[in-house]
Design a protein around this motif. Structure first.
Motif, PDB file in Angstrom:
ATOM      1  N   SER A   6       1.055  83.091  16.710  1.00 47.16           N
ATOM      2  CA  SER A   6       1.810  82.282  17.661  1.00 47.16           C
ATOM      3  C   SER A   6       1.036  82.143  18.964  1.00 47.16           C
ATOM      4  CB  SER A   6       3.179  82.921  17.934  1.00 47.16           C
ATOM      5  OG  SER A   6       3.958  82.899  16.768  1.00 47.16           O
ATOM      6  N   THR A   7       0.996  80.912  19.488  1.00 53.53           N
ATOM      7  CA  THR A   7       0.288  80.605  20.724  1.00 53.53           C
ATOM      8  C   THR A   7       1.292  80.096  21.750  1.00 53.53           C
ATOM      9  OG1 THR A   7      -1.722  80.030  19.515  1.00 53.53           O
ATOM     10  CG2 THR A   7      -1.534  79.221  21.784  1.00 53.53           C
ATOM     11  N   ALA A   8       1.213  80.647  22.964  1.00 51.17           N
ATOM     12  CA  ALA A   8       2.092  80.181  24.029  1.00 51.17           C
ATOM     13  C   ALA A   8       1.629  78.824  24.521  1.00 51.17           C
ATOM     14  CB  ALA A   8       2.102  81.183  25.173  1.00 51.17           C
ATOM     15  N   VAL A   9       2.561  77.886  24.607  1.00 49.97           N
ATOM     16  CA  VAL A   9       2.259  76.534  25.085  1.00 49.97           C
ATOM     17  C   VAL A   9       3.234  76.199  26.198  1.00 49.97           C
ATOM     18  CG1 VAL A   9       1.298  75.758  22.889  1.00 49.97           C
ATOM     19  CG2 VAL A   9       3.756  75.549  23.302  1.00 49.97           C
ATOM     20  N   SER A  10       2.867  75.245  27.063  1.00 46.83           N
ATOM     21  CA  SER A  10       3.720  74.904  28.194  1.00 46.83           C
ATOM     22  C   SER A  10       3.447  73.478  28.651  1.00 46.83           C
ATOM     23  CB  SER A  10       3.486  75.886  29.346  1.00 46.83           C
ATOM     24  OG  SER A  10       2.153  75.765  29.810  1.00 46.83           O
ATOM     25  N   TYR A  11       4.328  73.030  29.532  1.00 48.85           N
ATOM     26  CA  TYR A  11       4.132  71.743  30.191  1.00 48.85           C
ATOM     27  C   TYR A  11       4.887  71.798  31.511  1.00 48.85           C
ATOM     28  CZ  TYR A  11       4.126  66.821  31.376  1.00 48.85           C
ATOM     29  OH  TYR A  11       3.949  65.635  32.034  1.00 48.85           O
ATOM     30  N   THR A  12       4.244  71.347  32.611  1.00 47.03           N
ATOM     31  CA  THR A  12       4.861  71.367  33.925  1.00 47.03           C
ATOM     32  C   THR A  12       5.465  70.010  34.232  1.00 47.03           C
ATOM     33  OG1 THR A  12       3.286  73.026  34.702  1.00 47.03           O
ATOM     34  CG2 THR A  12       4.492  71.771  36.376  1.00 47.03           C
ATOM     35  N   LEU A  13       6.777  70.027  34.434  1.00 50.26           N
ATOM     36  CA  LEU A  13       7.498  68.803  34.783  1.00 50.26           C
ATOM     37  C   LEU A  13       7.578  68.683  36.296  1.00 50.26           C
ATOM     38  CD1 LEU A  13      10.555  68.857  32.330  1.00 50.26           C
ATOM     39  CD2 LEU A  13       8.524  67.420  32.182  1.00 50.26           C
ATOM     40  N   THR A  14       7.399  67.461  36.805  1.00 49.41           N
ATOM     41  CA  THR A  14       7.594  67.186  38.227  1.00 49.41           C
ATOM     42  C   THR A  14       8.445  65.942  38.376  1.00 49.41           C
ATOM     43  OG1 THR A  14       5.543  65.900  38.320  1.00 49.41           O
ATOM     44  CG2 THR A  14       5.393  68.256  38.877  1.00 49.41           C
ATOM     45  N   GLY A  15       8.883  65.713  39.598  1.00 43.32           N
ATOM     46  CA  GLY A  15       9.672  64.522  39.869  1.00 43.32           C
ATOM     47  C   GLY A  15      11.071  64.575  39.299  1.00 43.32           C
ATOM     48  N   LEU A  16      11.584  65.766  39.100  1.00 47.26           N
ATOM     49  CA  LEU A  16      12.928  65.908  38.541  1.00 47.26           C
ATOM     50  C   LEU A  16      13.977  65.675  39.620  1.00 47.26           C
ATOM     51  CD1 LEU A  16      12.359  69.119  36.383  1.00 47.26           C
ATOM     52  CD2 LEU A  16      12.253  66.725  35.644  1.00 47.26           C
ATOM     53  N   THR A  17      15.187  65.399  39.164  1.00 48.46           N
ATOM     54  CA  THR A  17      16.308  65.164  40.074  1.00 48.46           C
ATOM     55  C   THR A  17      16.959  66.503  40.407  1.00 48.46           C
ATOM     56  OG1 THR A  17      16.703  63.014  39.076  1.00 48.46           O
ATOM     57  CG2 THR A  17      18.501  63.967  40.377  1.00 48.46           C
ATOM     58  N   PRO A  18      17.165  66.793  41.683  1.00 47.43           N
ATOM     59  CA  PRO A  18      17.798  68.072  42.035  1.00 47.43           C
ATOM     60  C   PRO A  18      19.191  68.217  41.415  1.00 47.43           C
ATOM     61  CG  PRO A  18      16.809  67.082  43.964  1.00 47.43           C
ATOM     62  CD  PRO A  18      16.765  66.023  42.893  1.00 47.43           C
ATOM     63  N   ASN A  19      19.544  69.469  41.154  1.00 47.44           N
ATOM     64  CA  ASN A  19      20.894  69.812  40.691  1.00 47.44           C
ATOM     65  C   ASN A  19      21.278  69.063  39.416  1.00 47.44           C
ATOM     66  OD1 ASN A  19      23.053  71.546  41.220  1.00 47.44           O
ATOM     67  ND2 ASN A  19      24.305  69.859  41.960  1.00 47.44           N
ATOM     68  N   THR A  20      20.358  68.985  38.457  1.00 51.34           N
ATOM     69  CA  THR A  20      20.585  68.224  37.229  1.00 51.34           C
ATOM     70  C   THR A  20      20.239  69.092  36.028  1.00 51.34           C
ATOM     71  OG1 THR A  20      20.036  66.156  38.345  1.00 51.34           O
ATOM     72  CG2 THR A  20      19.957  66.145  35.938  1.00 51.34           C
ATOM     73  N   THR A  21      21.047  68.994  34.944  1.00 56.66           N
ATOM     74  CA  THR A  21      20.799  69.734  33.712  1.00 56.66           C
ATOM     75  C   THR A  21      19.877  68.921  32.811  1.00 56.66           C
ATOM     76  OG1 THR A  21      22.928  70.860  33.824  1.00 56.66           O
ATOM     77  CG2 THR A  21      21.850  70.776  31.673  1.00 56.66           C
ATOM     78  N   TYR A  22      18.825  69.535  32.303  1.00 55.62           N
ATOM     79  CA  TYR A  22      17.855  68.908  31.408  1.00 55.62           C
ATOM     80  C   TYR A  22      17.823  69.667  30.082  1.00 55.62           C
ATOM     81  CZ  TYR A  22      15.980  66.110  35.260  1.00 55.62           C
ATOM     82  OH  TYR A  22      15.834  65.215  36.280  1.00 55.62           O
ATOM     83  N   HIS A  23      17.600  68.875  28.997  1.00 55.57           N
ATOM     84  CA  HIS A  23      17.384  69.425  27.661  1.00 55.57           C
ATOM     85  C   HIS A  23      15.907  69.291  27.322  1.00 55.57           C
ATOM     86  CE1 HIS A  23      21.698  69.594  26.314  1.00 55.57           C
ATOM     87  NE2 HIS A  23      21.817  68.742  27.339  1.00 55.57           N
TER      88      HIS A  23
END
Length: 740
Positions: free
Chosen positions: A291-308
């Motif tokens: 197993s390899t750890a993978v990631s992605y950095t999200l920017t520009g999100l809306t404050p106080n919002t639930t994301y899936h």
């Protein structure tokens, strides 16, 4: 003729039988007779029975997929709509005859059959009596289903250990699907093995099994047991929680195992499970079989919002999706600052004001605490972005004051901190305790402190309990120690202690020896007692002794008593003390200090003829041989002499062995023997002595038997007594004739 008892009894039985027969015949002819205790219901004059004529219509078979719920019967009965026409029939029942008519009733039923069809049909039911099989015992629970199938197999084969039943297991009910509560598609099998339907790669399904017997009794469910089907070489994907979540950004995380096939990594994200946006992960491609750890950095999100979001991997075999995970972005960042604390340092229980500001908001709620249980109540309600509250710390120490802005739909929560010192508090002693009185020589530890009141609660104790106060009343140091010593200091004060005279330790009188002999003295002494008071002795009413001086007694009468008590005087610190009475044993004196000797006597004389002389006595009395008639042997024997005092009350009668000298006695020879003649040249031993007599037994012999006399003449002869111990030998002479 006189009737016997048995004749009378037989007559009564016969009459009773005739009466009963008459009653039964009457009831048989007319069941409604008043003499029938169980008459039939009164018949109605007429009974109109409706005749039901159903209006039938053709109903098509309806096959509808209907999932079966485990544990719920899959048959549903409904009545169809239709028209029924009733015709009346008048039925006349004759008296004594009951007629029953059975009529068939049309029933429309809808039956749901497993797994996916519903059959609607019409049937006529004739009223029947349902008889139970009588079996209500449930089968035992089968074993938990297991499989040895590889995860690369899409149709795993399951097996389980058998269930037992009192009659027998008819079949096993199996449910299979994605739910873990056994609420899945139902199947049946009479075997204890079952092959699952083909699975989609990357999915997990669960199996449950229960036994059913012929009477429909069901066991408990065994399971669920799960199975995940993965194609050989298919990647595995695990979605992990998002990190570094703030108002407008977050880091998506996951694990991808390429299973030895180069796999491309992607993240899907959005505000719903439809996602909507796909981004390549970092790294974009993984290889290998771990197993390899993978990631992605999200920017520009809306404050106080639930994301899936979810991670997935794609390789030459298939695409595997991780589970859906959510995160919620923070509101617009805020800064909370503690701008001031009114008291620095404070003490435990002292209130202080905390001032807070929050930017860039103007309103909202801020909760403030000291980190150890103290909180502002109510919380601060901001006005213009600032506010204050009163905090009271209940524990001492260095506090980290925290002010937490709760945030809202627009602004994120934030926390401000400041350090505040809280020193120990000083208890308030409203009443100092009282001390119980003690006796001289006791330490403060013997005085009990009682009463007293302080806030907070605690205990009072002597600062130095080993102190021995002087006689009288004095002020002594007391310390109050709070129970909560971690948060409150001790407080010192004074209380008065009264010291009374003390009782002395037990005083004991002693005499230096016992018994004490008549007309002699003994020394008195004491042990115990306390203080410096003088000691005096008292003989009270004693009749056998007297005080010869302050510390000695003398025995004056052995026949009396001698009881002494000692008294130690009060010296100002100790009360006077008196010993217990000491009874002193008294003894008679020995009256003879030097014993006499006896005068010399000759053997044969009585002991009483020996005169006693040379004694020294201290009292008058009688001195004598104990056995004066004894005849002592020659020599220096000892014999008992007694002294009997005239004063037998105070003196002992004593005895003692006294020696005397006894001379041997000289026997008397009243006839000397005659000697036989010898020849010239012969020794005296050749002459025989014969005859002779003495006062005691003995023998005669020549004094010198080897002598050879030259002529006739006297020769010395010795008489030797047999009792040579008490008698002396006697020398005499006889004439010895010597022949030429």
């Amino acid at each position: 003729m006189k009737l016997s008892f048995w004749d009378i009894l037989a007559s009564m039985v016969m009459l009773g039988g005739l009466a009963m027969a008459t009653i039964f015949i009457n009831i048989f002819i007319n069941p409604y007779s008043f003499i029938n205790p169980f008459p039939p219901p009164t018949p109605v004059a007429s009974l109109q029975v409706p005749t039901l004529t159903p209006s039938q219509r053709s109903l098509p078979e309806l096959w509808t997929a209907t999932p079966e719920t485990p544990g719920v019967p899959s048959v549903t009965s409904v009545y169809t709509t239709g028209t029924a026409t009733a015709t009346g029939t008048r039925l006349i029942l004759p008296t004594g005859t009951a007629t029953r008519t059975k009529t068939a009733i049309p029933i429309i039923k809808t039956a749901t059959k497993t797994p996916n069809r519903t059959l609607t049909s019409i049937a006529y039911l004739t009223p029947t009596k349902t008889t139970s099989s009588g079996d209500d015992e449930h089968p035992t629970t089968p074993g938990t289903p297991t499989t040895s199938s590889s995860t690369s197999v899409s149709t795993p084969v399951w097996s389980w250990t058998k269930s037992t039943d009192n009659v027998g297991v008819s079949y096993y009910q199996v449910t299979w699907g994605g739910d873990t509560d056994c609420n899945n598609t139902s199947y049946t099998t009479t075997s204890r093995t079952w092959t699952a339907p083909a699975m989609t790669a990357g999915t997990t399904r669960y199996i449950c099994v229960r036994a059913v017997d012929a009477a429909g009794n069901k066991s408990d469910w065994a399971g669920p047991s799960g199975f995940t089907y993965a194609l050989a070489g298919a990647p595995s994907a695990t979605t992990n929680a998002a990190t570094s979540v703030n108002s407008t950004s977050a880091v998506l995380n996951g694990l991808i195992n390429a299973n030895s096939h180069d796999t491309t990594v992607f993240f899907q994200y959005g505000t719903t499970t439809s996602y909507g946006t796909t981004q390549a992960g970092t790294p974009a491609t993984v290889t290998g079989s771990t197993s390899t750890a993978v990631s992605y950095t999200l920017t520009g999100l809306t404050p106080n919002t639930t994301y899936h979001f979810r991670v997935y991997g794609t390789n030459s075999v298939t695409t595997t999706y991780g589970a859906d995970v959510t995160f919620k972005t923070l509101g617009t960042p805020t800064t909370t600052t503690i701008t001031g604390i009114s008291v620095e340092p404070s003490v435990v229980g002292q209130s202080y004001t905390v001032s807070v500001s929050v930017a860039p908001v103007t309103t909202g709620t801020v909760s403030v605490s000291d980190g150890t249980g103290a909180v502002c109540s109510p919380a601060i309600t901001l006005s213009g972005g600032t506010g204050t509250c009163t905090l009271t710390s209940t524990t001492a120490g260095t506090k980290t004051i925290s002010a937490i802005f709760s945030g809202n739909s627009t602004y994120a929560t934030s926390t401000g901190t400041a350090t505040h010192q809280v020193d120990k508090g000083t208890p308030i002693v409203s009443v100092w305790p009282s001390a119980s009185a003690i006796s001289y020589g006791q330490t403060l530890a013997s005085s009990t402190l009682s009463g007293g009141a302080a806030i907070p609660s605690g205990t009072f104790s002597w600062i130095d309990p080993s102190v021995t106060p002087a006689l009288g009343t004095s002020s002594q140091n007391v310390r109050f120690t709070p129970s909560n010593s971690a948060n409150y200091n001790t407080v010192d004060g004074t209380v008065n202690v009264t010291v009374n005279k003390a009782n002395q330790t037990t005083l004991v009188a002693h005499v230096d020896h016992t018994p004490v002999v008549y007309n002699t003295t003994a020394e008195l002494s004491t042990t115990g007692g306390s203080g410096t008071g003088a000691v005096t002795f008292n003989i009270g009413s004693s009749t056998g002794c007297a005080l010869s001086d302050a510390t000695h007694i003398i025995v004056t009468n052995v026949g009396g008593t001698c009881v002494v008590t000692a008294t130690k005087a009060d010296d100002g610190n100790y009360y006077e003390a008196t010993s217990a009475p000491l009874t002193i044993a008294l003894a008679k004196a020995n009256p003879v200090t030097v014993w006499p000797t006896g005068s010399t006597i000759t053997y044969g004389a009585l002991l009483g003829t020996s005169i006693l002389s040379g004694e020294t006595v201290i009292t008058s009395g009688t001195l004598q041989w104990v056995n004066p008639t004894t005849v002592p042997p020659a020599g220096d024997p000892s014999y008992s002499v007694s002294f009997t005092p005239d004063d037998t009350t105070n003196y002992n009668t004593v005895t003692h062995n006294v020696s005397l000298h006894v001379n041997k006695a000289t026997p008397t020879v009243d006839t000397w023997p005659t000697a036989s003649a010898i020849n010239a040249g012969q020794a005296l031993s050749a002459s025989t002595l014969s005859g002779g007599h003495a006062s005691v037994a003995g023998s005669f012999a020549f004094e010198s038997p080897t002598t050879v006399p030259g002529a006739t003449g006297p020769q010395n002869v010795v008489f030797t007594p047999v009792d040579s111990a008490n008698y002396e030998s006697v020398l005499g002479s006889v004439i010895v004739t010597v022949n030429p």
